[in-house]
Design an enzyme around this catalytic site. Structure first.
Site, PDB file in Angstrom:
ATOM      1  N   HIS A 202       0.767  -1.284  -0.145  1.00  0.00           N
ATOM      2  CA  HIS A 202      -0.056   0.008   0.017  1.00  0.00           C
ATOM      3  C   HIS A 202       0.917   1.084  -0.148  1.00  0.00           C
ATOM      4  O   HIS A 202       0.225   2.411  -0.574  1.00  0.00           O
ATOM      5  CB  HIS A 202      -1.026   0.030   1.115  1.00  0.00           C
ATOM      6  CG  HIS A 202      -1.975  -0.915   0.738  1.00  0.00           C
ATOM      7  ND1 HIS A 202      -2.221  -2.186   1.228  1.00  0.00           N
ATOM      8  CD2 HIS A 202      -3.056  -0.796   0.046  1.00  0.00           C
ATOM      9  CE1 HIS A 202      -3.246  -2.630   0.426  1.00  0.00           C
ATOM     10  NE2 HIS A 202      -3.847  -2.022  -0.227  1.00  0.00           N
ATOM     11  N   GLU A 444     -10.099 -11.454  -6.997  1.00  0.00           N
ATOM     12  CA  GLU A 444      -8.827 -11.504  -6.318  1.00  0.00           C
ATOM     13  C   GLU A 444      -8.466 -12.666  -5.601  1.00  0.00           C
ATOM     14  O   GLU A 444      -7.370 -12.697  -5.114  1.00  0.00           O
ATOM     15  CB  GLU A 444      -8.571 -10.151  -5.728  1.00  0.00           C
ATOM     16  CG  GLU A 444      -9.631  -9.730  -4.762  1.00  0.00           C
ATOM     17  CD  GLU A 444      -9.414  -8.393  -3.925  1.00  0.00           C
ATOM     18  OE1 GLU A 444      -8.456  -7.795  -4.223  1.00  0.00           O
ATOM     19  OE2 GLU A 444     -10.487  -8.078  -3.098  1.00  0.00           O
ATOM     20  N   ASP A 468      -4.176  -8.359  -5.499  1.00  0.00           N
ATOM     21  CA  ASP A 468      -4.141  -9.629  -4.549  1.00  0.00           C
ATOM     22  C   ASP A 468      -4.163 -10.980  -5.155  1.00  0.00           C
ATOM     23  O   ASP A 468      -3.830 -12.095  -4.870  1.00  0.00           O
ATOM     24  CB  ASP A 468      -5.576  -9.660  -3.723  1.00  0.00           C
ATOM     25  CG  ASP A 468      -5.403  -8.573  -2.547  1.00  0.00           C
ATOM     26  OD1 ASP A 468      -4.278  -8.985  -1.933  1.00  0.00           O
ATOM     27  OD2 ASP A 468      -6.017  -7.837  -2.343  1.00  0.00           O
ATOM     28  N   CYS A 515      -8.940  -3.535 -12.068  1.00  0.00           N
ATOM     29  CA  CYS A 515      -8.392  -2.520 -11.095  1.00  0.00           C
ATOM     30  C   CYS A 515      -7.041  -2.683 -10.369  1.00  0.00           C
ATOM     31  O   CYS A 515      -6.819  -1.624  -9.775  1.00  0.00           O
ATOM     32  CB  CYS A 515      -9.740  -2.061 -10.267  1.00  0.00           C
ATOM     33  SG  CYS A 515      -9.801  -3.569  -9.063  1.00  0.00           S
TER      34      CYS A 515
HETATM   35  C1  PEP Z   1      -6.208  -5.640  -5.865  1.00  0.00           C
HETATM   36  O1  PEP Z   1      -6.140  -6.458  -4.976  1.00  0.00           O
HETATM   37  O2  PEP Z   1      -5.698  -5.573  -7.053  1.00  0.00           O
HETATM   38  C2  PEP Z   1      -6.853  -4.183  -5.630  1.00  0.00           C
HETATM   39  C3  PEP Z   1      -7.281  -3.266  -6.219  1.00  0.00           C
HETATM   40  O3  PEP Z   1      -7.166  -4.067  -4.209  1.00  0.00           O
HETATM   41  P1  PEP Z   1      -6.107  -3.477  -3.155  1.00  0.00           P
HETATM   42  O4  PEP Z   1      -4.959  -3.130  -3.834  1.00  0.00           O
HETATM   43  O5  PEP Z   1      -6.775  -2.550  -2.483  1.00  0.00           O
HETATM   44  O6  PEP Z   1      -5.911  -4.913  -2.214  1.00  0.00           O
HETATM   45 MG    MG Z   2      -7.320  -6.332  -3.079  1.00  0.00          MG
END
Ligand code: PEP
Ligand code: MG
Length: 591
Positions: A202, A444, A468, A515
């Site tokens: 993150h 995911e 993920d 995404c």
């Molecule tokens: C993902 O897992 O690709 C996603 C978009 O969600 P995050 O990165 O917030 O886990």
């Molecule tokens: Mg995710």
């Protein structure tokens, strides 16, 4: 992805890590050392005992004031019942036994204030946690929260510290947690460089959201950098220079200008659609982490928000955001983006996101644990207000709802049942909302990918969360720099999975987006296009480049590329092929 001739002569230190946010930053270092509540045994000299006791007492006082403020703010916003948690914390703080034992340890064992307090609190926390009863578990969690607050105040709150950053700087840290980053003053940050982390941790996503260059996984950088050292951070190559020589500096100053020029040229695409040469249009949307970034998203030419990570609303505070507060936030984004869609993802905390307002106990495997929809299906007090807030905002624009971490049809149905309940509650209150909201599921978790055909029959769209999905498919922790070389979004298993998901969804008339960060990997764009992806949502910072790539090919060309790479056996082979292809085709982009 920038092809550069890295200068050969280097002075000072030179570090190689994982590039996670493009661009070049040049500036002075601001070093954040240590983690906020990680404590090491620390002995103090006898002459410092009084000073240490005073540090401890001052921190108690500061914490008392914080709790007072939190109690009254919560009481006036969401009622006294919700403020009780802070009253409970106050009781813990005022417990004379805890105070006396800590002071005794400082005095007798000559321990630093934070270590003395930590050991005392840990002892009682563990004793309470060992009792298998909800009441004792909750009290143990109270002790943990108070422990963290007090220790932060003994050490001088790291986040306060960040907010007090004077002048613009490059942040150098061991790691940056989501809670650290929400507290940052974005305007003073030129870039990030961290010892830990991977491509989709993150801190990396944050850096892209702040639109600053970043390199993670630098391992020991923090040991070698002091405040005010001059830093060059190359977010394309994943390189950090500490106190570079003049030649290196001049090289990067030139490169910075060149990048600026390329970005200027890409900005002319702002109002053009992401359409291939033969007229196939892809929805090119942006990911949004902070509500106030919505203007930037528009500036970068996004046609909608493909992923609104609502988690940061929860991470930025100690109490839960109310339905009304959330409604105002969502409404502002939706109104600003109208007529374009905003895909609001319901709360996705757990993993490395650990908000203080939701009690997520320590777990051996947080990414496989109490996370996202699993929390929401249990905590209706959290989920229903969010669902009502999203529904209410739907009266002001085009909203779609996205459920994260779904791993079975049962979970999806439960989430939809709760959504129906939220609708009923609003109807009863006579509050308007749209009847026509698309519902989607994030793909995911591997099980969801495998049953994509079943899921797609029950929803309007799927959104592939590659961050993920790659971590779970390849069994590679997304935030672990040590094994980052195994985290490959061009792995044949990932590409085959995406292909199968798209086919399964299309057979059921369900559209599919991407995404995760793979959507913003320029080496992956043509493959995704060729696999039939309908929508791509990326960080605004890379959106113009991705649009340019889409606009430069025909759909059949992308299908040929996808077929070609699907016949290959390793991620390395695919990456090499794509790199060569892209460099040949896009001479005016720097890869
Ligand atoms: C993902 O897992 O690709 C996603 C978009 O969600 P995050 O990165 O917030 O886990
Ligand atoms: Mg995710």
């Amino acid at each position: 992805m920038i092809e550069t001739k890295t200068p050969t002569k280097k002075s000072g230190y030179f570090f190689k890590g994982i590039p996670v946010s493009p661009g070049v930053a040049i500036g002075k270092a601001f070093v954040l050392s240590g983690e906020s509540v990680k404590i090491e045994v620390e002995q103090i000299p006898a002459k410092d005992i009084h000073k240490e006791i005073k540090r401890f007492e001052d921190a108690l006082e500061k914490t008392r004031e914080e709790l007072k403020a939190a109690t009254s703010a919560t009481r006036s916003r969401i009622g006294s019942e919700n403020a009780k948690i802070f009253e409970m914390h106050n009781l813990v703080l005022d417990d004379p036994v805890l105070k006396e034992e800590t002071i005794q340890k400082i005095r007798d064992d000559k321990l630093s204030a934070e270590y003395a307090f930590y050991t005392v609190m840990q002892k009682y926390q563990n004793q309470l946690a060992a009792v298998k009863d909800e009441y004792f578990q909750m009290r143990s969690a109270d002790l943990r929260d108070v422990k963290r607050r007090v220790i932060r105040n003994i050490q001088g709150d790291r986040t306060d510290f960040l907010q007090k950053l004077e002048g613009a700087a490059i942040i150098i840290a061991r790691d940056l947690t989501p809670s650290d980053t929400v507290a940052l003053d974005r305007h003073k940050i030129l870039g990030f460089a961290t010892d830990l982390g991977g491509k989709t941790s993150h801190s990396a996503i944050m850096a892209r959201s702040f639109r600053v260059p970043a390199v993670v996984g630098l391992r020991h950088l923090t040991k070698y950098v002091k405040n005010n050292d001059r830093i060059i951070l190359d977010g394309n190559e994943g390189v950090v220079y500490v106190n570079p020589d003049r030649k290196t500096l001049q090289y990067y100053q030139k490169l910075q200008k060149k990048i600026h020029e390329i970005n200027r040229q890409l900005s002319v695409l702002k109002n053009l659609p992401a359409r291939t040469l033969d007229g196939r249009e892809i929805e090119l949307a942006a990911n949004l982490e902070f509500t106030d970034e919505v203007e930037t998203v528009i500036e970068f030419g996004a046609r909608g928000i493909g992923l609104y990570r609502t988690d940061y609303l929860f991470l930025a505070r100690t109490d839960l955001p109310t339905e009304d507060e959330q409604f105002e936030e969502y409404k502002a984004v939706v109104e600003r983006m109208r007529p374009y869609p905003v895909i609001i993802r319901t709360l996705d905390v757990g993993g490395d996101k650990n908000p203080q307002n939701i009690n997520i106990p320590p777990e051996a495997n947080p990414y496989l644990g109490y996370r996202a929809i699993r929390i929401c299906l249990e905590r209706h007090d959290v989920f229903l207000p969010q669902l009502r807030a999203i529904l209410r905002a739907s009266a002001y624009g085009n909203i779609k709802i996205l459920f994260p971490m779904i791993s079975s049809i049962k979970e999806l149905r439960e989430a939809k049942t709760l959504l129906e309940k939220a609708r009923r509650e609003l109807r009863k209150r006579k509050v308007p909302f749209s009847d026509d909201i698309e519902i989607g599921v994030m793909i995911e978790v591997p099980s969801a990918a495998i049953i994509a055909d079943l899921i797609s029959r029950e929803v309007d769209f799927l959104s592939i969360g590659t961050n993920d999905l790659v971590q779970y498919l390849l069994a590679v922790d997304r935030g672990n720099e040590r094994i980052a070389y195994l985290y490959q979004d061009l792995h044949p298993a990932v590409l085959r999975t995406i292909r199968d998901v798209v086919q399964a969804a299309h057979r059921n008339g369900t559209w599919v987006g991407v995404c995760g960060e793979m959507g913003g990997n320029p080496l992956a764009t043509l493959i995704l296009l060729g696999l039939g992806i309908d929508e791509i949502s990326v960080s605004p910072i890379v959106l113009p480049e991705i649009k340019k790539i889409i606009r430069s090919v025909s759909h059949p060309e992308s299908v040929r590329i996808a077929e070609k790479v699907l016949s290959m056996t390793t991620a390395e082979e695919i990456e090499k092929f794509m790199m060569r292809y892209m460099r040949r085709k896009f001479k005016d982009l720097i890869f």
